[in-house]
Write a protein that holds these residues in place. Sequence first.
Motif, PDB file in Angstrom:
ATOM      1  N   THR A  19       0.827  -1.200   0.000  1.00  0.00           N
ATOM      2  CA  THR A  19       0.000   0.000   0.000  1.00  0.00           C
ATOM      3  C   THR A  19       0.863   1.253   0.000  1.00  0.00           C
ATOM      4  OG1 THR A  19      -1.733  -1.163   1.203  1.00  0.00           O
ATOM      5  CG2 THR A  19      -1.823   1.238   1.246  1.00  0.00           C
ATOM      6  N   THR A  20       1.951   1.244   0.752  1.00  0.00           N
ATOM      7  CA  THR A  20       2.771   2.448   0.885  1.00  0.00           C
ATOM      8  C   THR A  20       4.026   2.434   0.026  1.00  0.00           C
ATOM      9  OG1 THR A  20       3.909   1.537   2.810  1.00  0.00           O
ATOM     10  CG2 THR A  20       1.942   2.894   3.218  1.00  0.00           C
ATOM     11  N   VAL A  43      -0.535   7.858  -0.504  1.00  0.00           N
ATOM     12  CA  VAL A  43      -1.865   7.423  -0.078  1.00  0.00           C
ATOM     13  C   VAL A  43      -2.604   8.673   0.376  1.00  0.00           C
ATOM     14  CG1 VAL A  43      -3.184   5.991   1.522  1.00  0.00           C
ATOM     15  CG2 VAL A  43      -0.965   5.188   0.690  1.00  0.00           C
ATOM     16  N   GLN A  53      -5.566   5.933  -3.772  1.00  0.00           N
ATOM     17  CA  GLN A  53      -4.251   6.124  -4.366  1.00  0.00           C
ATOM     18  C   GLN A  53      -4.406   6.429  -5.843  1.00  0.00           C
ATOM     19  OE1 GLN A  53      -2.541   2.301  -2.791  1.00  0.00           O
ATOM     20  NE2 GLN A  53      -0.782   3.636  -2.461  1.00  0.00           N
ATOM     21  N   THR A  87       0.388  -8.596  -3.638  1.00  0.00           N
ATOM     22  CA  THR A  87      -0.351  -7.335  -3.660  1.00  0.00           C
ATOM     23  C   THR A  87      -1.071  -7.097  -2.338  1.00  0.00           C
ATOM     24  OG1 THR A  87      -2.376  -8.352  -4.506  1.00  0.00           O
ATOM     25  CG2 THR A  87      -0.798  -7.556  -6.129  1.00  0.00           C
ATOM     26  N   PRO A  88      -1.454  -5.831  -2.072  1.00  0.00           N
ATOM     27  CA  PRO A  88      -2.232  -5.559  -0.869  1.00  0.00           C
ATOM     28  C   PRO A  88      -3.642  -6.125  -1.021  1.00  0.00           C
ATOM     29  CG  PRO A  88      -1.981  -3.563  -2.160  1.00  0.00           C
ATOM     30  CD  PRO A  88      -1.174  -4.631  -2.845  1.00  0.00           C
ATOM     31  N   ARG A  89      -4.438  -5.907  -0.042  1.00  0.00           N
ATOM     32  CA  ARG A  89      -5.775  -6.504   0.017  1.00  0.00           C
ATOM     33  C   ARG A  89      -6.736  -5.916  -1.001  1.00  0.00           C
ATOM     34  NH1 ARG A  89      -4.648  -5.487   5.770  1.00  0.00           N
ATOM     35  NH2 ARG A  89      -3.778  -7.397   6.557  1.00  0.00           N
ATOM     36  N   PRO A  91      -7.013  -3.773  -3.899  1.00  0.00           N
ATOM     37  CA  PRO A  91      -7.435  -2.430  -4.285  1.00  0.00           C
ATOM     38  C   PRO A  91      -8.325  -2.514  -5.528  1.00  0.00           C
ATOM     39  CG  PRO A  91      -5.148  -2.796  -4.892  1.00  0.00           C
ATOM     40  CD  PRO A  91      -5.604  -4.001  -4.112  1.00  0.00           C
ATOM     41  N   VAL A 108      -8.311   1.953  -1.726  1.00  0.00           N
ATOM     42  CA  VAL A 108      -7.400   1.176  -0.898  1.00  0.00           C
ATOM     43  C   VAL A 108      -8.174   0.338   0.110  1.00  0.00           C
ATOM     44  CG1 VAL A 108      -5.466   1.385   0.734  1.00  0.00           C
ATOM     45  CG2 VAL A 108      -5.625   2.934  -1.216  1.00  0.00           C
ATOM     46  N   TRP A 109      -7.580  -0.782   0.510  1.00  0.00           N
ATOM     47  CA  TRP A 109      -8.245  -1.721   1.421  1.00  0.00           C
ATOM     48  C   TRP A 109      -8.642  -1.083   2.746  1.00  0.00           C
ATOM     49  CZ3 TRP A 109      -6.074  -2.913   6.139  1.00  0.00           C
ATOM     50  CH2 TRP A 109      -4.729  -2.585   6.316  1.00  0.00           C
ATOM     51  N   GLN A 110      -7.998   0.013   3.159  1.00  0.00           N
ATOM     52  CA  GLN A 110      -8.338   0.656   4.432  1.00  0.00           C
ATOM     53  C   GLN A 110      -9.560   1.563   4.328  1.00  0.00           C
ATOM     54  OE1 GLN A 110      -4.765   1.699   3.423  1.00  0.00           O
ATOM     55  NE2 GLN A 110      -3.570   1.188   5.223  1.00  0.00           N
ATOM     56  N   SER A 145     -12.930  -4.548  -2.030  1.00  0.00           N
ATOM     57  CA  SER A 145     -13.197  -3.523  -3.037  1.00  0.00           C
ATOM     58  C   SER A 145     -14.514  -3.751  -3.759  1.00  0.00           C
ATOM     59  CB  SER A 145     -12.045  -3.462  -4.038  1.00  0.00           C
ATOM     60  OG  SER A 145     -11.846  -4.717  -4.643  1.00  0.00           O
TER      61      SER A 145
END
Length: 154
Positions: A19-20, A43, A53, A87-89, A91, A108-110, A145
């Motif tokens: 993510t970052t 982000v 993002q 990959t992140p969760r 996107p 983003v997942w957050q 997502s």
Amino acid sequence: MESGQQMTQRGVLAVDEGTTGTRAAYVTEDGSVGPISYVRLNVTSGPGGIVEQDAEEIRDRTIEMIRTAIRSAIADDVVIESLGISTPRMPSVLWDSASGRALAPAIVWQDTRYAAGVTTYGVEWNAFLVPRIGRTAGIPSPFLSAVHTVMQHP
């Protein structure tokens, strides 16, 4: 083989899409890891739980890190034979198939902008899925997502 001459090794190009930030390196058959290239990603957070993002930044920085890792592999006489991506969760990004440009920021997942509606939607989700798959699918998480897409376009 002459002294000082390297033997060609086979390797995997490993990409860690966080993510970052984005990392890339090669990993050889014996488990050796080449130089790790890294670049930070921006982000953006906003009111109401928005976390997004720039999808094109993610794409461009990923390509940049891949090219750097490939250059390192070539310099170290490593032949890249495959690719592994982490990959992140999930996107979510919508791309224009004609231009190749992102139509909106990556979610983003957050991102929790639809967290309040997920519980209500979960009941409808299961009522739709259970007859089709024969079991409870579970209440969707606000971090998936797909939930954002469904909540925006029920």
